[in-house]
Scaffold this motif. Structure first.
Motif, PDB file in Angstrom:
ATOM      1  N   ALA A   1     -27.430  13.587  -8.429  1.00  0.00           N
ATOM      2  CA  ALA A   1     -26.150  14.280  -8.265  1.00  0.00           C
ATOM      3  C   ALA A   1     -24.978  13.320  -8.451  1.00  0.00           C
ATOM      4  N   ILE A   2     -25.109  12.102  -7.959  1.00  0.00           N
ATOM      5  CA  ILE A   2     -24.039  11.115  -8.133  1.00  0.00           C
ATOM      6  C   ILE A   2     -23.868  10.781  -9.609  1.00  0.00           C
ATOM      7  N   GLY A   3     -24.968  10.704 -10.345  1.00  0.00           N
ATOM      8  CA  GLY A   3     -24.877  10.459 -11.770  1.00  0.00           C
ATOM      9  C   GLY A   3     -24.131  11.566 -12.502  1.00  0.00           C
ATOM     10  N   VAL A   4     -24.318  12.802 -12.073  1.00  0.00           N
ATOM     11  CA  VAL A   4     -23.589  13.924 -12.664  1.00  0.00           C
ATOM     12  C   VAL A   4     -22.113  13.862 -12.272  1.00  0.00           C
ATOM     13  N   LEU A   5     -21.839  13.545 -11.019  1.00  0.00           N
ATOM     14  CA  LEU A   5     -20.451  13.399 -10.574  1.00  0.00           C
ATOM     15  C   LEU A   5     -19.723  12.319 -11.368  1.00  0.00           C
ATOM     16  N   ALA A   6     -20.434  11.280 -11.749  1.00  0.00           N
ATOM     17  CA  ALA A   6     -19.806  10.186 -12.490  1.00  0.00           C
ATOM     18  C   ALA A   6     -19.222  10.656 -13.813  1.00  0.00           C
ATOM     19  N   ARG A   7     -19.713  11.777 -14.324  1.00  0.00           N
ATOM     20  CA  ARG A   7     -19.212  12.305 -15.596  1.00  0.00           C
ATOM     21  C   ARG A   7     -18.100  13.331 -15.412  1.00  0.00           C
ATOM     22  N   ALA A   8     -17.722  13.607 -14.167  1.00  0.00           N
ATOM     23  CA  ALA A   8     -16.686  14.606 -13.910  1.00  0.00           C
ATOM     24  C   ALA A   8     -15.358  14.158 -14.506  1.00  0.00           C
ATOM     25  N   ARG A   9     -14.684  15.069 -15.196  1.00  0.00           N
ATOM     26  CA  ARG A   9     -13.447  14.714 -15.907  1.00  0.00           C
ATOM     27  C   ARG A   9     -12.337  14.291 -14.962  1.00  0.00           C
ATOM     28  N   SER A  10     -12.398  14.750 -13.713  1.00  0.00           N
ATOM     29  CA  SER A  10     -11.333  14.444 -12.752  1.00  0.00           C
ATOM     30  C   SER A  10     -11.564  13.129 -12.019  1.00  0.00           C
ATOM     31  N   PHE A  11     -12.684  12.463 -12.256  1.00  0.00           N
ATOM     32  CA  PHE A  11     -13.005  11.239 -11.538  1.00  0.00           C
ATOM     33  C   PHE A  11     -12.471  10.028 -12.297  1.00  0.00           C
ATOM     34  N   GLY A  12     -11.624   9.264 -11.608  1.00  0.00           N
ATOM     35  CA  GLY A  12     -11.108   8.019 -12.149  1.00  0.00           C
ATOM     36  C   GLY A  12     -11.630   6.839 -11.356  1.00  0.00           C
ATOM     37  N   LEU A  13     -10.925   5.722 -11.432  1.00  0.00           N
ATOM     38  CA  LEU A  13     -11.374   4.505 -10.774  1.00  0.00           C
ATOM     39  C   LEU A  13     -11.618   4.675  -9.275  1.00  0.00           C
ATOM     40  N   PRO A  14     -10.713   5.294  -8.501  1.00  0.00           N
ATOM     41  CA  PRO A  14     -10.975   5.398  -7.057  1.00  0.00           C
ATOM     42  C   PRO A  14     -12.259   6.170  -6.753  1.00  0.00           C
ATOM     43  N   GLU A  15     -12.438   7.308  -7.438  1.00  0.00           N
ATOM     44  CA  GLU A  15     -13.605   8.147  -7.158  1.00  0.00           C
ATOM     45  C   GLU A  15     -14.899   7.467  -7.625  1.00  0.00           C
ATOM     46  N   LEU A  16     -14.860   6.831  -8.774  1.00  0.00           N
ATOM     47  CA  LEU A  16     -16.056   6.160  -9.276  1.00  0.00           C
ATOM     48  C   LEU A  16     -16.433   4.972  -8.391  1.00  0.00           C
ATOM     49  N   THR A  17     -15.437   4.280  -7.863  1.00  0.00           N
ATOM     50  CA  THR A  17     -15.707   3.173  -6.936  1.00  0.00           C
ATOM     51  C   THR A  17     -16.366   3.697  -5.666  1.00  0.00           C
ATOM     52  N   VAL A  18     -15.911   4.842  -5.197  1.00  0.00           N
ATOM     53  CA  VAL A  18     -16.532   5.445  -4.014  1.00  0.00           C
ATOM     54  C   VAL A  18     -17.996   5.776  -4.295  1.00  0.00           C
ATOM     55  N   LEU A  19     -18.296   6.299  -5.471  1.00  0.00           N
ATOM     56  CA  LEU A  19     -19.691   6.614  -5.802  1.00  0.00           C
ATOM     57  C   LEU A  19     -20.564   5.366  -5.742  1.00  0.00           C
ATOM     58  N   LEU A  20     -20.067   4.260  -6.271  1.00  0.00           N
ATOM     59  CA  LEU A  20     -20.825   3.010  -6.185  1.00  0.00           C
ATOM     60  C   LEU A  20     -21.027   2.588  -4.733  1.00  0.00           C
ATOM     61  N   ASP A  21     -19.983   2.727  -3.925  1.00  0.00           N
ATOM     62  CA  ASP A  21     -20.081   2.333  -2.524  1.00  0.00           C
ATOM     63  C   ASP A  21     -21.069   3.228  -1.766  1.00  0.00           C
ATOM     64  N   VAL A  22     -21.095   4.493  -2.109  1.00  0.00           N
ATOM     65  CA  VAL A  22     -22.037   5.407  -1.457  1.00  0.00           C
ATOM     66  C   VAL A  22     -23.468   5.000  -1.773  1.00  0.00           C
ATOM     67  N   LEU A  23     -23.742   4.668  -3.024  1.00  0.00           N
ATOM     68  CA  LEU A  23     -25.082   4.208  -3.386  1.00  0.00           C
ATOM     69  C   LEU A  23     -25.437   2.928  -2.636  1.00  0.00           C
ATOM     70  N   ALA A  24     -24.490   1.990  -2.550  1.00  0.00           N
ATOM     71  CA  ALA A  24     -24.748   0.753  -1.814  1.00  0.00           C
ATOM     72  C   ALA A  24     -24.981   1.041  -0.335  1.00  0.00           C
ATOM     73  N   ASP A  25     -24.160   1.908   0.248  1.00  0.00           N
ATOM     74  CA  ASP A  25     -24.336   2.260   1.660  1.00  0.00           C
ATOM     75  C   ASP A  25     -25.718   2.839   1.910  1.00  0.00           C
ATOM     76  N   ARG A  26     -26.141   3.735   1.024  1.00  0.00           N
ATOM     77  CA  ARG A  26     -27.452   4.375   1.187  1.00  0.00           C
ATOM     78  C   ARG A  26     -28.562   3.322   1.177  1.00  0.00           C
ATOM     79  N   LEU A  27     -28.453   2.353   0.301  1.00  0.00           N
ATOM     80  CA  LEU A  27     -29.468   1.310   0.203  1.00  0.00           C
ATOM     81  C   LEU A  27     -29.455   0.362   1.397  1.00  0.00           C
TER      82      LEU A  27
END
Length: 278
Positions: A149-175
């Motif tokens: 789902a995060i990989g799909v969100l990464a392609r969302a047209r409304s996602f820029g640097l802040p949102e994409l950085t959050v996605l990376l942080d969420v993956l790191a947090d999960r790990l």
């Protein structure tokens, strides 16, 4: 047992039945997403919903369907080892299908995609049940499905640097979150694929990525008195998976070369006992 009605739907190529309302059909499919029976959950419910979403059956109802899938992420959240995980894990897959449909057709307001992203992120770091394959019940695979789902969100047209950085942080947090679960059912590869989806946007700079890798590398060194912590093992597997995908995969994000160097440094630092040459 799967009903003959739904068997006929699958056999007919997932054509939408005309003898029942779409609302009733959808309610039944959503209920089956939480079934411990993999035939009902995987082959019938998820496959049918994904097919109908992809064919545009829900285009005028996509916001409501996505909201329903987001609500499913709360079902039994906090439980571990119970059947409620199936509803959560397959709801996030169905929600990812809704987001992917919007990525293609631009049907949902960007604010709603952001809201769904928030719901996915909040669920992902709070999920306690990280079982992969459950004997007799099939795949739970919450860590993998959330990464998809995060990989799909990464392609969302409304996602820029802040949102994409959050996605990376969420993956790191999960790990990095303490866990007793070893991710040995392909989850690190799916999480690495989500990171590559972020990188392919060519928005997140190396100045963000290098500290992110360093944070993960620090977690890969974590130990407990009885041995290596599960989360350290999981991070190590993820770093290796990400290195493999960037080194051998076809994706060529702009930061690829520099990020590979950072990953090699991290892997060297966290595997000194294997790299001494002795």
């Amino acid at each position: 047992m799967v009903s003959g009605f739904w068997e006929r739907v699958v056999t007919a190529g997932h054509e939408v039945p005309t003898d029942r309302s779409l609302g009733d059909l959808t309610a039944e499919l959503v209920s089956m997403l939480g079934s411990p029976d993999p035939e009902q959950r995987d082959r019938i419910a998820y496959a049918t919903l994904a097919t109908w979403i992809g064919r545009g059956v829900y285009d005028e109802l996509l916001v409501g369907l996505g909201d329903g899938m987001a609500a499913g992420l709360e079902n039994g959240l906090g439980e571990n080892g119970t059947d409620t995980v199936f509803r959560r894990s397959f709801s996030v897959l169905a929600l990812a299908e809704c987001i992917e449909r919007d990525n293609q057709e631009h049907l949902v307001p960007p604010s709603r995609i952001l809201r769904w992203g928030d719901r996915i992120a909040a669920w992902y770091v709070r999920e306690q049940d990280l079982r992969g394959y459950v004997p007799g019940k099939g795949w739970a695979h919450a860590a993998a499905h959330g990464a998809d789902a995060i990989g799909v969100l990464a392609r969302a047209r409304s996602f820029g640097l802040p949102e994409l950085t959050v996605l990376l942080d969420v993956l790191a947090d999960r790990l990095l979150l303490p866990t007793d679960a070893l991710l040995v059912h392909g989850e690190p590869d799916r999480m690495a694929a989500a990171v590559v989806a972020v990188l392919r946007r060519n928005v997140v700079p190396l100045t963000v990525l290098e500290p992110w890798v360093a944070r993960l590398a620090a977690g890969a060194r974590g130990t407990r008195s009885e041995g290596v912590a599960s989360e350290a093992f999981n991070v190590q597997q993820f770093l290796r998976a990400l290195h493999l995908q960037l080194a051998a995969g076809t994706a060529r994000p702009e930061v690829r070369s520099d990020l590979l160097l950072a990953l090699v440094d991290a892997l060297r630092a966290t595997n000194p006992h294997f790299l001494t040459g002795e």
